[in-house]
Scaffold this active site. Structure first.
Site, PDB file in Angstrom:
ATOM      1  N   VAL A 157       0.842  -1.197   0.000  1.00 37.87           N
ATOM      2  CA  VAL A 157       0.000   0.000   0.000  1.00 37.87           C
ATOM      3  C   VAL A 157       0.875   1.244   0.000  1.00 37.87           C
ATOM      4  CG1 VAL A 157      -1.613   1.343   1.427  1.00 37.87           C
ATOM      5  CG2 VAL A 157      -1.969  -1.118   1.108  1.00 37.87           C
ATOM      6  N   GLY A 306     -14.643  11.163   6.962  1.00 36.33           N
ATOM      7  CA  GLY A 306     -13.552  10.782   7.872  1.00 36.33           C
ATOM      8  C   GLY A 306     -12.516  11.879   7.941  1.00 36.33           C
ATOM      9  N   ILE A 309      -6.073  11.387   9.121  1.00 37.00           N
ATOM     10  CA  ILE A 309      -4.942  11.900   8.335  1.00 37.00           C
ATOM     11  C   ILE A 309      -5.121  11.656   6.838  1.00 37.00           C
ATOM     12  CG2 ILE A 309      -2.470  11.681   7.952  1.00 37.00           C
ATOM     13  CD1 ILE A 309      -2.204  10.983  10.885  1.00 37.00           C
ATOM     14  N   ILE A 310      -5.516  10.428   6.476  1.00 33.81           N
ATOM     15  CA  ILE A 310      -5.609  10.110   5.043  1.00 33.81           C
ATOM     16  C   ILE A 310      -6.649  11.012   4.377  1.00 33.81           C
ATOM     17  CG2 ILE A 310      -6.270   8.323   3.373  1.00 33.81           C
ATOM     18  CD1 ILE A 310      -5.011   6.247   5.251  1.00 33.81           C
ATOM     19  N   ASP A 438       0.413  -3.530   9.508  1.00 30.92           N
ATOM     20  CA  ASP A 438      -0.993  -3.163   9.732  1.00 30.92           C
ATOM     21  C   ASP A 438      -1.800  -4.339  10.263  1.00 30.92           C
ATOM     22  OD1 ASP A 438      -0.335  -0.722   8.705  1.00 30.92           O
ATOM     23  OD2 ASP A 438      -1.745  -0.760   7.025  1.00 30.92           O
ATOM     24  N   HIS A 570      21.513  27.514  12.961  1.00 29.57           N
ATOM     25  CA  HIS A 570      20.675  28.712  12.835  1.00 29.57           C
ATOM     26  C   HIS A 570      20.817  29.289  11.439  1.00 29.57           C
ATOM     27  CE1 HIS A 570      18.774  32.494  13.900  1.00 29.57           C
ATOM     28  NE2 HIS A 570      19.766  33.108  13.263  1.00 29.57           N
TER      29      HIS A 570
HETATM   30  P1  FAD Z   1       0.712  -3.203   3.198  1.00 33.29           P
HETATM   31  O1  FAD Z   1       1.487  -2.050   2.742  1.00 33.29           O
HETATM   32  O2  FAD Z   1      -0.772  -3.133   3.244  1.00 33.29           O
HETATM   33  O3  FAD Z   1       1.147  -4.410   2.295  1.00 33.29           O
HETATM   34  C1  FAD Z   1       0.519  -5.639   2.355  1.00 33.29           C
HETATM   35  C2  FAD Z   1       0.766  -6.352   1.050  1.00 33.29           C
HETATM   36  O4  FAD Z   1       0.283  -7.692   1.163  1.00 33.29           O
HETATM   37  C3  FAD Z   1       0.016  -5.730  -0.128  1.00 33.29           C
HETATM   38  O5  FAD Z   1       0.922  -5.455  -1.162  1.00 33.29           O
HETATM   39  C4  FAD Z   1      -1.001  -6.777  -0.523  1.00 33.29           C
HETATM   40  O6  FAD Z   1      -1.205  -6.833  -1.926  1.00 33.29           O
HETATM   41  C5  FAD Z   1      -0.329  -8.065  -0.048  1.00 33.29           C
HETATM   42  N1  FAD Z   1      -1.277  -9.133   0.259  1.00 33.29           N
HETATM   43  C6  FAD Z   1      -2.314  -9.098   1.131  1.00 33.29           C
HETATM   44  N2  FAD Z   1      -2.921 -10.288   1.171  1.00 33.29           N
HETATM   45  C7  FAD Z   1      -2.245 -11.086   0.316  1.00 33.29           C
HETATM   46  C8  FAD Z   1      -2.396 -12.435  -0.068  1.00 33.29           C
HETATM   47  N3  FAD Z   1      -3.355 -13.208   0.419  1.00 33.29           N
HETATM   48  N4  FAD Z   1      -1.528 -12.937  -0.976  1.00 33.29           N
HETATM   49  C9  FAD Z   1      -0.557 -12.161  -1.501  1.00 33.29           C
HETATM   50  N5  FAD Z   1      -0.362 -10.883  -1.170  1.00 33.29           N
HETATM   51  C10 FAD Z   1      -1.195 -10.362  -0.270  1.00 33.29           C
HETATM   52  N6  FAD Z   1       1.933   5.405   6.550  1.00 33.29           N
HETATM   53  C11 FAD Z   1       2.966   6.174   6.919  1.00 33.29           C
HETATM   54  O7  FAD Z   1       3.765   5.761   7.766  1.00 33.29           O
HETATM   55  N7  FAD Z   1       3.162   7.410   6.367  1.00 33.29           N
HETATM   56  C12 FAD Z   1       2.323   7.915   5.450  1.00 33.29           C
HETATM   57  O8  FAD Z   1       2.519   9.030   4.964  1.00 33.29           O
HETATM   58  C13 FAD Z   1       1.220   7.132   5.042  1.00 33.29           C
HETATM   59  N8  FAD Z   1       0.373   7.584   4.104  1.00 33.29           N
HETATM   60  C14 FAD Z   1      -0.656   6.800   3.701  1.00 33.29           C
HETATM   61  C15 FAD Z   1      -1.513   7.275   2.718  1.00 33.29           C
HETATM   62  C16 FAD Z   1      -2.557   6.496   2.281  1.00 33.29           C
HETATM   63  C17 FAD Z   1      -3.473   7.021   1.209  1.00 33.29           C
HETATM   64  C18 FAD Z   1      -2.740   5.190   2.830  1.00 33.29           C
HETATM   65  C19 FAD Z   1      -3.864   4.314   2.350  1.00 33.29           C
HETATM   66  C20 FAD Z   1      -1.896   4.699   3.799  1.00 33.29           C
HETATM   67  C21 FAD Z   1      -0.846   5.501   4.246  1.00 33.29           C
HETATM   68  N9  FAD Z   1       0.029   5.061   5.234  1.00 33.29           N
HETATM   69  C22 FAD Z   1       1.059   5.847   5.631  1.00 33.29           C
HETATM   70  C23 FAD Z   1      -0.122   3.730   5.871  1.00 33.29           C
HETATM   71  C24 FAD Z   1       0.867   2.730   5.250  1.00 33.29           C
HETATM   72  O9  FAD Z   1       0.653   2.664   3.873  1.00 33.29           O
HETATM   73  C25 FAD Z   1       0.679   1.368   5.890  1.00 33.29           C
HETATM   74  O10 FAD Z   1       0.781   1.489   7.282  1.00 33.29           O
HETATM   75  C26 FAD Z   1       1.742   0.405   5.406  1.00 33.29           C
HETATM   76  O11 FAD Z   1       1.679   0.244   4.007  1.00 33.29           O
HETATM   77  C27 FAD Z   1       1.569  -0.958   6.079  1.00 33.29           C
HETATM   78  O12 FAD Z   1       2.534  -1.824   5.615  1.00 33.29           O
HETATM   79  P2  FAD Z   1       2.313  -3.403   5.648  1.00 33.29           P
HETATM   80  O13 FAD Z   1       3.570  -3.989   5.151  1.00 33.29           O
HETATM   81  O14 FAD Z   1       1.803  -3.823   6.960  1.00 33.29           O
HETATM   82  O15 FAD Z   1       1.119  -3.695   4.655  1.00 33.29           O
END
Ligand code: FAD
Length: 597
Positions: A157, A306, A309-310, A438, A570
Site C-alpha cells: 500500500v 472521515g 490523516i488520510i 498493519d 541557525h
Molecule cells: P501493506 O502495505 O498493506 O502491504 C501488504 C501487502 O500484502 C500488499 O501489497 C497486498 O497486496 C499483499 N497481500 C495481502 N494479502 C495477500 C495475499 N493473500 N496474498 C498475496 N499478497 C497479499 N503510513 C505512513 O507511515 N506514512 C504515510 O505518509 C502514510 N500515508 C498513507 C496514505 C494512504 C493514502 C494510505 C492508504 C496509507 C498511508 N500510510 C502511511 C499507511 C501505510 O501505507 C501502511 O501502514 C503500510 O503500508 C503498512 O505496511 P504493511 O507492510 O503492513 O502492509
C-alpha cells in the site's frame, strides 16, 4: 437460573476518554466468554473489551463515538452463573507497547500431504514496507527467502497507493500554494494550468522509481518473488493462486510453497461503509489517488468521509486542485492523535480551505443519481438539506486482512476484527509464524511495520530482538504539517500524570518568519518527576522531518538541558526544538523574559 453481569471497561492503562469505534453486539445476541463486545481506539492502540461470561446481551450502554474510561459500564449480559469466569485484567491491546496477549497454540486446521513446488527457510506473505523489509533482513541474515505478493510490484500500500503517491501529489499542491502566496512577497505567477495526464505521470514515475528499486534489491539478495494470492494450507505450506495483469486476475496457475518459518505481512484494506452504494464517483484513497475525472473534469464539489490523516491529506490535494471540499467526522475533533492546540493551529490555517467541516456528524445515506451523489447527514453539524456532491472519498479507516489468508489452516489466531495477536518478538501463537505491520494493529504506519519487520526476521533467525520502541511518531503531511510523538499533554493531563510543557512560538523564529510560517509552534512535554522529555508536537512546514529528533530524545531519556545544550544550526525550523527545551529550563533568550514568580 441466570445472573445479570455488568461488563465494565477494565484497566486500560493511562487512557481516559477513549472513543468507542465499534459496538460488536446488540440486545438479544448470544455471546461466549472472551467474545469481543466493543472496540476502543486510543491514538496508541485498538482495544477490544471482551465478555467475561457466556450469555445473552440484555442491554448495550454505549454507542459508537461515546468516550469511555476504566470502569465505564458498557454491556449487561444475562449469564448462566456457572459459566462466569474472572473479569479480564485488561482488554486486548492490538499494538506495542502493550502487546496483545497471544493465545495459546492451537492445532492447525489444515494438513497438507502433497508435494511442494518450492521450498524455503523463510516465507514472507505480502510485500508492503513490512513484508519487503522482513524478507530483505531475513535474506541478509542468511535465510533462503521467498516473498509472495499478489500485485505486480513490490512495496504494498505504502509505495503503490499510500504514503508515496499521496506525497507526490501533496508536493505539487504545496508548490501551487506557495506560488499563489508569492504575490504577497512581490513575485507574481500566472494562475496555474493543471495538465492532469502529466500530473498522474509524475506520481507514477515517483512510485515506479521506488518499486523498481525494490525489485533490484530483492534480486541482489536472491529473494525469490512469487506473484499471486497466498493462503495457508497448514502450518508449513502456503498455496499461491497466481495472478496476472493490473486487475490481479487469477491466471489459473497454482504453486505450493513449503516453508520452515513465515512472516505474515498481508496489511490492511480501506474500510467501506456498508450502506454506501457502489458507484464510480465514490472512491477510497486508492481511487482518489488516480485523480479521476467526471465529464472530463476533476470534481468541483467533494465530500470526504472521515477527518483522519488520510482524508485530510487527500482533501488538501483536491482543494488545491480547485474542488470545494466538505469533511464529515463522527468524533468531536479532526486528527485523533495530536494535542488539540496543534490541531487548532492547523484548523486556523485551513479555515478557508473547507466549505463545511462537520464534526460530531455522521453520513447516514447516499443516493447515487445521474446529476450527483445526494448525501444525508445526522448529528450536531448536519445540514438540514440533503447535499449534492460530484465525488465522495470514503476514508473512514482501514481494516486488517487477517481473515483473508486462511490463517486458521495454519492454527494462527485472528481476532474478531481481523488483527493477528503477536508477542514482543512479533511471534503469533504458532511459534514459527510471525506477523507484522498493519495486520497486527494500530498505529497503521509504514515506519512501525518496518521496525516490526526487522524484529521478526531477527527473532526468526534466533536473535534476541524485541519490539521495544517507546514511541512511534505520527505525521499529517497536510499544509501545514502536524507531527507528534510520545505522550501528549492532553492525554497526560486527563490521566492525572504530572507533566509540564514548554512551547516555542515560531513567531520568534527568524527562519519561520522568513518562510511565512510564524503561525507554527514547537512543544515539548516533560515528566515532572524525572524531568525527562516524554512527548512533543510540531505544527508548521516540515514538522514531519523534525519530529524524529524529539523521538530520539525520548528514546535516549533526554531532559531539557540535553536538548537545549545541543547546538542546533541557525536559522532553521529545527532550532525551535532546542529553543522549546530552553523555554523549559528558563534559559531562552529568543523570547521576552519570563515573569519572575
Ligand atoms: P501493506 O502495505 O498493506 O502491504 C501488504 C501487502 O500484502 C500488499 O501489497 C497486498 O497486496 C499483499 N497481500 C495481502 N494479502 C495477500 C495475499 N493473500 N496474498 C498475496 N499478497 C497479499 N503510513 C505512513 O507511515 N506514512 C504515510 O505518509 C502514510 N500515508 C498513507 C496514505 C494512504 C493514502 C494510505 C492508504 C496509507 C498511508 N500510510 C502511511 C499507511 C501505510 O501505507 C501502511 O501502514 C503500510 O503500508 C503498512 O505496511 P504493511 O507492510 O503492513 O502492509
Amino acid at each position: 437460573m441466570s445472573d445479570s453481569v455488568e461488563v465494565k471497561v477494565p484497566d486500560i492503562g493511562d487512557f481516559k476518554d477513549v472513543p468507542v469505534i465499534e459496538v460488536l453486539v446488540k440486545v438479544g445476541d448470544t455471546v461466549k466468554a472472551e467474545d469481543s463486545l466493543i472496540t476502543l481506539e486510543s491514538d496508541k492502540a485498538t482495544m477490544d473489551v471482551p465478555s467475561p461470561v457466556s450469555g445473552v446481551v440484555t442491554e448495550v450502554k454505549v454507542k459508537v463515538g461515546d468516550k469511555v474510561a476504566e470502569g465505564t459500564l458498557v454491556v449487561l449480559i444475562a449469564s448462566a452463573a456457572a459459566t462466569a469466569i474472572p473479569a479480564p485484567a485488561a482488554p486486548t491491546a492490538a499494538v506495542p507497547p502493550a502487546p496483545t496477549p497471544v493465545p495459546a497454540p492451537v492445532a492447525a486446521a489444515g494438513t497438507f500431504a502433497g508435494k511442494a513446488d518450492l521450498e524455503c527457510e523463510m516465507l514472507v506473505l505480502g510485500a508492503g514496507p513490512g513484508g519487503y523489509s522482513a524478507a530483505f533482513r531475513a535474506a541478509d541474515l542468511g535465510m533462503r527467502t521467498v516473498i509472495v505478493e499478489r500485485y505486480a510490484t513490490l512495496g504494498g500500500v505504502c509505495l503503490n497507493v499510500g504514503c508515496i503517491p499521496s506525497k507526490a501529489l501533496l508536493h505539487v499542491a504545496a508548490v501551487m500554494e506557495e506560488a499563489a502566496h508569492a504575490a504577497d512577497l512581490g513575485v507574481s505567477f500566472a494562475a496555474p494550468k493543471v495538465d492532469l495526464d502529466k500530473l498522474r505521470a509524475h506520481k507514477e514515475k515517483v512510485v515506479g522509481k521506488l518499486t523498481g528499486g525494490l525489485t533490484g534489491m530483492a534480486k541482489a539478495r536472491k529473494v525469490e518473488t512469487v506473484r499471486g494470492y497466498g493462503h495457508f494450507l497448514d502450518a508449513n505450506h502456503l498455496e499461491v493462486e497466481e495472478t496476472t495483469g493490473a486487475a490481479q486476475d487469477k491466471s489459473g496457475g497454482k504453486k505450493v510453497i513449503r516453508f520452515q518459518k513465515c512472516i505474515i505481512a498481508a496489511g490492511s484494506a480501506a474500510f467501506h461503509l456498508p450502506f454506501i452504494p457502489r458507484d464510480p464517483r465514490i472512491v477510497d484513497s486508492t481511487g482518489a489517488l488516480e485523480l479521476p475525472t467526471f465529464n472530463n473534469a476533476l470534481p468541483k464539489k467533494m465530500l470526504v468521509i472521515g477527518g483522519g490523516i488520510i482524508g485530510l491529506e487527500m482533501a488538501t490535494v483536491y482543494s488545491t486542485l480547485g474542488a470545494k471540499v466538505d469533511v464529515v467526522e463522527m468524533l468531536d475533533g479532526l486528527m485523533q492523535g495530536p494535542d488539540r492546540d496543534l490541531v487548532k493551529a492547523w484548523e486556523k490555517q485551513n479555515a478557508k480551505r473547507f466549505d463545511k467541516l462537520m464534526l460530531k456528524t455522521k453520513t447516514v445515506a447516499v443516493e447515487a443519481k445521474p446529476d450527483g451523489l445526494w448525501v444525508s447527514f445526522e448529528g450536531e453539524q448536519a445540514p438540514a438539506e440533503v447535499q449534492r456532491y460530484d465525488m465522495i472519498l470514503q476514508s473512514a479507516g482501514r481494516a486488517p486482512n487477517g481473515k483473508k489468508i486462511g490463517a486458521e489452516q495454519a492454527g494462527v489466531a485472528v481476532s474478531e476484527r481481523g488483527f493477528i495477536p503477536v508477542d514482543s518478538q512479533m511471534r503469533t501463537n504458532v511459534p514459527h509464524i510471525f506477523a507484522i505491520g498493519d495486520i497486527v494493529g494500530q498505529p497503521m504506519l509504514a515506519h512501525k511495520a518496518v521496525h516490526e519487520a526487522h524484529v521478526a526476521a531477527e527473532a526468526a533467525a534466533g536473535q534476541k530482538s524485541h519490539f521495544d520502541a517507546s514511541v512511534i511518531p505520527g505525521v499529517a503531511y497536510t499544509h501545514p504539517e502536524v507531527a507528534w510523538v510520545g505522550v501528549g499533554e492532553d492525554e497526560a493531563k486527563k490521566a492525572g500524570r504530572k507533566v509540564s510543557s514548554a512551547k516555542f512560538p515560531w513567531a520568534a523564529s527568524g527562519r519561520a518568519i522568513a518562510n511565512g510560517a510564524e503561525y507554527g509552534f514547537t512543544k515539548l512535554v516533560f515528566d515532572e518527576e524525572t524531568h525527562r522529555v516524554i512527548g512533543g508536537g510540531i505544527v508548521g512546514p516540515n514538522a514531519g522531518d523534525m519530529i524524529g529528533e524529539i523521538a530520539l530524545a525520548i528514546e535516549m531519556g533526554a531532559d531539557a538541558v540535553d536538548i537545549g545544550k545541543t547546538i542546533h544550526p541557525h536559522p532553521t525550523l529545527g532550532e525551535t526544538i532546542g529553543m522549546a527545551a530552553e523555554v523549559a529550563h528558563g534559559s531562552c533568550t529568543d523570547l521576552p523574559p519570563l515573569r519572575k514568580r
